[in-house]
Scaffold this motif. Sequence first.
Motif, mmCIF file in Angstrom:
data_model
loop_
_atom_site.group_PDB
_atom_site.id
_atom_site.type_symbol
_atom_site.label_atom_id
_atom_site.label_comp_id
_atom_site.label_asym_id
_atom_site.label_seq_id
_atom_site.Cartn_x
_atom_site.Cartn_y
_atom_site.Cartn_z
ATOM 1 N N CYS A 21 -19.093 -73.461 -45.794
ATOM 2 C CA CYS A 21 -18.614 -74.316 -46.534
ATOM 3 C C CYS A 21 -17.448 -75.428 -46.086
ATOM 4 C CB CYS A 21 -17.853 -73.788 -47.683
ATOM 5 S SG CYS A 21 -19.311 -72.260 -48.358
ATOM 6 N N TRP A 22 -18.045 -75.893 -44.977
ATOM 7 C CA TRP A 22 -16.974 -76.969 -44.036
ATOM 8 C C TRP A 22 -16.633 -78.214 -45.200
ATOM 9 C CZ3 TRP A 22 -13.844 -79.018 -41.321
ATOM 10 C CH2 TRP A 22 -14.160 -80.277 -40.707
ATOM 11 N N ASP A 23 -17.783 -78.508 -46.157
ATOM 12 C CA ASP A 23 -17.685 -79.592 -47.327
ATOM 13 C C ASP A 23 -16.239 -79.075 -48.357
ATOM 14 O OD1 ASP A 23 -20.994 -80.663 -46.920
ATOM 15 O OD2 ASP A 23 -19.438 -81.495 -46.669
ATOM 16 N N ARG A 24 -16.773 -77.531 -48.157
ATOM 17 C CA ARG A 24 -15.367 -77.560 -49.705
ATOM 18 C C ARG A 24 -13.843 -77.456 -48.598
ATOM 19 N NH1 ARG A 24 -17.193 -74.246 -54.330
ATOM 20 N NH2 ARG A 24 -15.749 -72.971 -53.909
ATOM 21 N N GLU B 254 -14.047 -72.977 -60.975
ATOM 22 C CA GLU B 254 -12.935 -74.305 -60.206
ATOM 23 C C GLU B 254 -11.890 -73.423 -59.928
ATOM 24 O OE1 GLU B 254 -15.029 -77.230 -58.820
ATOM 25 O OE2 GLU B 254 -13.550 -77.124 -58.796
ATOM 26 N N LYS C 116 -13.187 -79.455 -46.392
ATOM 27 C CA LYS C 116 -12.290 -81.223 -46.517
ATOM 28 C C LYS C 116 -12.101 -81.040 -48.056
ATOM 29 C CE LYS C 116 -16.219 -83.211 -44.269
ATOM 30 N NZ LYS C 116 -16.900 -83.310 -43.956
ATOM 31 N N GLU C 117 -12.318 -80.758 -48.318
ATOM 32 C CA GLU C 117 -11.860 -80.524 -50.715
ATOM 33 C C GLU C 117 -10.281 -80.107 -50.861
ATOM 34 O OE1 GLU C 117 -15.253 -80.628 -53.413
ATOM 35 O OE2 GLU C 117 -15.918 -81.681 -51.808
ATOM 36 N N GLY C 118 -10.640 -78.569 -50.308
ATOM 37 C CA GLY C 118 -9.033 -77.526 -50.051
ATOM 38 C C GLY C 118 -9.750 -76.618 -51.471
ATOM 39 N N LYS C 119 -11.366 -76.533 -50.728
ATOM 40 C CA LYS C 119 -11.357 -75.153 -51.666
ATOM 41 C C LYS C 119 -11.547 -74.042 -50.656
ATOM 42 C CE LYS C 119 -14.191 -77.746 -55.037
ATOM 43 N NZ LYS C 119 -15.015 -78.054 -55.370
#
Lengths: 290, 505, 414
Positions: free
Chosen positions: A168-171, B502, A173-176
């Motif tokens: 989950c590289w994209d997540r 979330e 980058k969003e801090g998740k």
Amino acid sequence: MDRRSFLQVIGTAATGVAGSLAAPGVSRARSDKEEKEFYGILVDTTRCIGCRSCELACAEVNGLPLPDITDTSVLETERQTSETQWTVINAYETDKGRVYVPKRCMHCNQAACVSACLVKAMEKQKSGHVTWDTNCMGCRLCMVSCPFDIPKFEYDKSLPKIQKCTMCWDRFKEGKIPGCVEACPTEALIFGTRRELLEEAKRRIYQNPGTYNSHIYGEREAGGTSHLYLSSVPFDQIGFRSDIGNTPYPEYSKGFLYAVPFVFVLWPVIMLGMNRAIEGKEKETSEGHE
Amino acid sequence: MKKTPLVCLFIVIGVGIFVLLGAMTELYSGVAVNDYPIVVTDVAPLNTLEEVPISFYHDKHVRALEEEGCESCHGRNAEGKYLFTYPPGRDETSRRSLMDAYHDSCIGCHDDRLAAGKKSGPVTCGECHVPREGTGWMQPAGMDYAVHHTHEVAMNQQCDACHHVYNEKEDRLEYAAGEESSCRDCHRDVTTASGASFREAAHFGCVNCHMEGQQRGEKSGPIACEACHGKAEKGPVMVSADIPRPDRGQPETILLSSDDATMKDVSFNHATHELTTNTCRACHHETLESCDQCHTSRGDPAGGGVTLVDAFHNKTSMRSCVGCHNSMKEDASCAGCHHSMVDASMSEKYCSTCHTGPVEGETVATYMNRPIDLSAILPDDDIIIDVLEDQYGPSTVPHSAIIRNLLDISKGNRLADAFHGDDITICAGCHHYSPPEQAENPPLCRSCHTIDFNPEDLGKPRLIAAYHLQCMGCHQKMGLKTDDCTSCHAAKGDVAAIARKEPGQ
Amino acid sequence: MEARAETKDIRNWGDFVQFILRELKPKGDRLLTPFNVISAPVIVLGVVLIIYRLIHGLGSPVTNLSQDFPWGIWIGFDVMVGVAFAGGAYVLTFVVYILKSEKYHPIIRATVLNGLLAYVFYAGAILLDLGRWWNITNPIIGNKFGVNAVLFLVAWHFLLYMLAELIEFSPAIAEWLGLRRARKILGALTLGSVIFGITLSTLHQSGLGALLMMAKWKIHPLWYTEFIPILFFVSSIFAGLSMVIFEGTITHRVFSHQLDAEHSRSYDDILVGLGKICAVSMFAYFFLKVLVLIHNRQWSLLGTPMGYWYLTEVVGLVLIPCFMFVQGSRHRNFLLIRVAAVLTMLGIIINRLNYVFIAYKWYVPLSDRYVPTWIEIVVTCCIIFTEIWVFRWIVNRMPVFRKPPEWATKGFDN
């Protein structure tokens, strides 16, 4: 030797040196002051209950077709990851009963696929994620090289991609945290820096003697991977290869790559030398006859 | 060079013949399926072995030498009893002499029989020194309460039929009542000047007696190897409390104390502990003498360097009190709580469970039949866990039923009850890491286990995982089914919502 | 009928266009030779299938490639075997231009031409095997440079080697076009491009082997060794020369009308010489294989089915042809040399295919193994036939077998 021959030899050698510097495999020192740690996932198979929530979450997050996780018949055979399923659960019957193991890309510290890729489509990010990019040529050398047989090619598409877990590289980058970690109801998967995960893994082994097999798979295998596994039984009982070895896989090509600059420099010089020597001999013989 | 192809052909044929011969010798070995091969291991004086150890087919030899009888190989002593040291001319002065003794005996006999035209055995190295299949059947044989009881009945309680002691002064064996003990107290692993090895003594004593009984036509014990040494497929021998234990006047309860002890003495109920083992050797592993004869306070070589304290408190040895008690925690009834519990052995309460000083001992019978009243400690309602209600429906925990079940198990087991005597202790099985004085009103799980994943504390699972690990972990260890999520909580709508959650929801 | 290129001077573009149009017309008496009749439909079908493949992708029914077997005959045969067979170019240019052995001069142009066409077509066939073929220029233009990759080196070398071969062959093109000054300049570049070409060849022949180094446990231990690159390099020597012998046998018959008497006479000596080089290099290769076997202590593996297959390849198709080359060269038995060449080529094909999908994941059961589809085979044949057609077109027009025009050889080394 006359001036002309001398200049020819020097010119050849210089070309060879220049060529060798441009040749792959010679690393140029780059001072990279940024301190970054590899992130990873610790998989504790003693906690995995085989619910397949991770498979579902992965499909959800990455826009893949959602698997029917209530269908437990798929656990009867050992599955591989596929272009549409980047993580799969496999069930194994062992000395200590049924063990479930999530299989996905190991995100090796020195990944074979990254080293094999001639266009850097497979890249190891500074955070440890091994990602694929669309400048890929589709040569599939990454598939041949991967010791865990992870990259999967979309043969059935006209615009095919190489598909595999991206942690989950994209997540990230969003801090998740990765989707599978988020979804796991027993925290069989936890996310953190590789260093912290190793400490936690060792803590679990030391504080629970008898529960865990005293080995963290991925600590050293293939030179170390970002996906680390704990198990209650020896790892070869749960589908892990024991012959991966501790050498990082790119090292296997190193011998050849290190020879390249030598060949580039020495071959031209030797051949030119031979040519001149033989020409010299011919001249001598023909002059001798005159 | 026209000869070259012909030469090549001859070479190929020659090699082929060799290969074929080799294969044939392997294929034909002529062994019956039911034979029990014994691997000859009594060759310690040889140190390193150059050849593969022999797998000896005793049964084949018995069948082949039926007419000639056991004397063919086994010597007899002055009283006519068979000797079980082999070979008869066993000479352990050197490697050569021992090897020669075997070879002279075995190959000598085979040669003689061959010469006499009878069916014989192999005479070359490679025919005997080969690894064989099926040698894993042999188990060490020994006495346990069941076998002992059989002998007690057969010999009409005549202990002197087997038990003897060695009178050094008069250099003879005699019977000493009240001093009966295990053969292994004196008969050790190897034959020494002071006595035969256990193996020799056991075969000499047991097999000879059985053979004489058979010859007299009486009901007797077995003489075939596999009857005592059993097959490897047999599982561990079950402990049965029904078999009477041997009685040589041992006390029911004993006060364990030592001269330099600083803690209270331990009141040890020997009678109830006899019922938990199969042989005396489970605890009296060397002799029936008192433990402190070898295990001194400082640790003597005689005790293997193990101090007296360590002998009783070692956490992993089955011969130590604490070690055996710890192993009980792995039982399915106990492991539910105990598999994940922190080791509480450093608390004062733990030690004083055994170090009580002299107390009035209970008999087993009165203990097992005492009444149990739980009404004082059971809460009234079931507990509902609904903090994570958005993914799954609320889970109803049958709190009272769980407590009652656990207390039933604990009070029904003497060992468990000793340690859980204070019933509040049971609560710590689930309500862990909270002070014991809070046991009647423990903190909520979510006070420590956050709802979201906490990367700062990787050792503490988030709330959903804490519930699953705790509840399912206990159920798994206790052997309950755990593969059906909906048996604890109903699924609610879209399970894929898990991934879209979330942080903070 | 003698086909002779008219060496008229080309003064302007108009002349050039007319010249090319004239040259494009087919030469020779018959159009419907057996070869043409078989190859033409295959080529046409192949082109159609190639277009289909480029649109449809690599999945069924085009290829039988799978996640377990990502490489098939397009890589294993077209690229790896094709490039190994093209090794004759660098060996013979070494012998002729570096060691200055005039003996092989008559066949050097044909060999270089074959090498050039081999790389253009077979390495070009890589384009067909690439899943995302439109990105093929990425490693060249810098999107991005994966400098640590062996394949990066191999790709660049292929490109540069095609350039070097083109330069080596370009004197013949200049002679065909009648460009005298160009011919002079290109002739002077020959030695440099030969040295460059041999250096490149050493590295990319071994580089093709180095591609497999990371597939350590996937390749059967009898084939996997850290010395794969060296084995590939040494085997490319005799692979290339065997191809030269094989192709020479055919072309010397088909284009016999172009050969002058001196060339025909010397061909026997050439054949014997090639046989000797093959024998020596094959024996060295066999010895290296034995060394690897001893070093890895793998005797026990020889008794397994894969062991027998290994023995077939190494003893049957390397050692035996080696002895045949020895015998053939010693007694000038040309048939023996030719048969040995064919056996050697078969051995090379089996060797390369082993590394790609036979000894690669040898443990996968037969039902899940890779077997080429008819489309893959037809496309491969199409590429081979097209290459032969181009070869024929060039040989019929440019001085490859024919002696070059007077003005070209006067006063030059080449």
